[in-house]
Design a protein around this motif. Structure first.
Motif, mmCIF file in Angstrom:
data_model
loop_
_atom_site.group_PDB
_atom_site.id
_atom_site.type_symbol
_atom_site.label_atom_id
_atom_site.label_comp_id
_atom_site.label_asym_id
_atom_site.label_seq_id
_atom_site.Cartn_x
_atom_site.Cartn_y
_atom_site.Cartn_z
ATOM 1 N N VAL A 147 51.905 11.337 -28.216
ATOM 2 C CA VAL A 147 50.747 11.500 -27.334
ATOM 3 C C VAL A 147 50.847 12.857 -26.651
ATOM 4 N N PHE A 148 49.756 13.609 -26.708
ATOM 5 C CA PHE A 148 49.687 14.907 -26.033
ATOM 6 C C PHE A 148 48.937 14.712 -24.728
ATOM 7 N N LEU A 149 49.603 14.975 -23.614
ATOM 8 C CA LEU A 149 49.032 14.768 -22.290
ATOM 9 C C LEU A 149 48.671 16.118 -21.678
ATOM 10 N N ALA A 150 47.368 16.410 -21.603
ATOM 11 C CA ALA A 150 46.903 17.666 -21.021
ATOM 12 C C ALA A 150 46.966 17.548 -19.508
ATOM 13 N N TRP A 151 47.774 18.410 -18.877
ATOM 14 C CA TRP A 151 48.101 18.216 -17.460
ATOM 15 C C TRP A 151 47.784 19.459 -16.632
#
Length: 281
Positions: free
Chosen positions: A159-163
């Protein structure tokens, strides 16, 4: 025992194959499918100036006939979808609604309130305005996350979590926590950070990584410069490079028009179809 309820939004012209695919994965996962058929009202009567200079309704002569026909088609399709789901032995219910604008957003939100996640069928993209209204209804008027593209029931490997330390990004993370706990790897992506000497305190993403690590997640924090490219393009490129099969991000709207207008990055990520995205607001 049921594990989740998924609000599954579909259009009247949705393909049976799409419904059956979603229903089969729901059955395997032992989840409940709340299938919400949505149709937009035909164009409403407009106002015009009459010969006496007073404003009067310009009602097309066939408007009521069109309305009745669309309503009948919606109810007929709901009956067929209900029979389709019953035949597959999936735990499901089917509801059908017709509306326009803010009214339709509220209808959409009511269906999402008692679900664990909302998912928009790809067929809704045939009507971009309807797709947009449903997305706004879920994100701005309900407490659940919105997912587009892919399979809402799928197991994720990365999962890529854009933060970016914002409240929407934080809410998206909390809403996505079940998916983050179930995945093998979480990549936290931070974009266009200030220079190290301008940063006060911890580097963005490190506190989040520590919190997720306490939950047992395998987390990597990555920092990227966009180099003049849009944030949306960078998210897609970096997520693809990381091998992510889901992007999690906050959804943003313009504050004075948040009921109907998304920010540029959110709108671009809603429009793309290559990556599954889970939004929270």
């Amino acid at each position: 025992m049921q594990y989740r309820t998924v609000a599954y939004y579909v259009g009247v012209d949705v393909d049976d194959a799409s419904i059956l695919e979603c229903a089969e994965t729901a059955r395997i996962q032992n989840d409940h499918l709340n299938c919400v058929l949505i149709a937009a009202l035909p164009s409403l009567p407009y106002l015009k100036y009459g010969s006496n200079k007073f404003v009067e309704a310009g009602l097309p002569s066939n408007w009521l006939d069109v309305l009745h026909a669309k309503n009948a088609a919606l109810k007929s399709r709901a009956t067929r979808v209900e029979a389709l789901l019953d035949g597959r032995g999936v735990s499901a219910n089917v509801v059908a609604f017709m509306g326009l604008g803010a009214e339709l957003q509220q209808i959409v939100a009511e269906q999402a309130k008692f679900s664990d996640i909302a998912f928009l069928d790809a067929g809704l993209r045939r009507d971009p305005d309807l797709f947009h209204v449903i997305a706004c209804g879920v994100l701005f008027h309900s407490p659940v996350a919105l997912m587009i593209n892919g399979d809402p029931f799928a197991q994720r490997d990365c999962v890529f979590l854009a933060w970016n330390d914002s409240l929407p990004a934080s809410r998206a993370t909390h809403l996505a926590l079940p998916s983050l706990l179930a995945t093998k790897e979480v990549v936290i992506g931070c974009f266009d950070l200030p220079s190290p000497e301008d940063l006060e305190g911890s580097v963005p993403g490190t506190d989040l990584a520590e919190w997720l690590g306490h939950h047992g997640c395998d987390v990597t924090v990555s920092q990227f410069q966009c180099g003049g490219n849009s944030i949306a393009d960078c998210i897609q490129e970096r997520a693809s490079e990381a091998g992510a099969d889901l992007v999690v991000m906050g959804a943003y709207g313009h504050s004075h028009l948040r009921e109907s207008v998304f920010g540029g990055t959110t709108q671009a990520m809603l429009e793309q179809t290559s990556l599954p995205v889970l939004f929270g607001h």
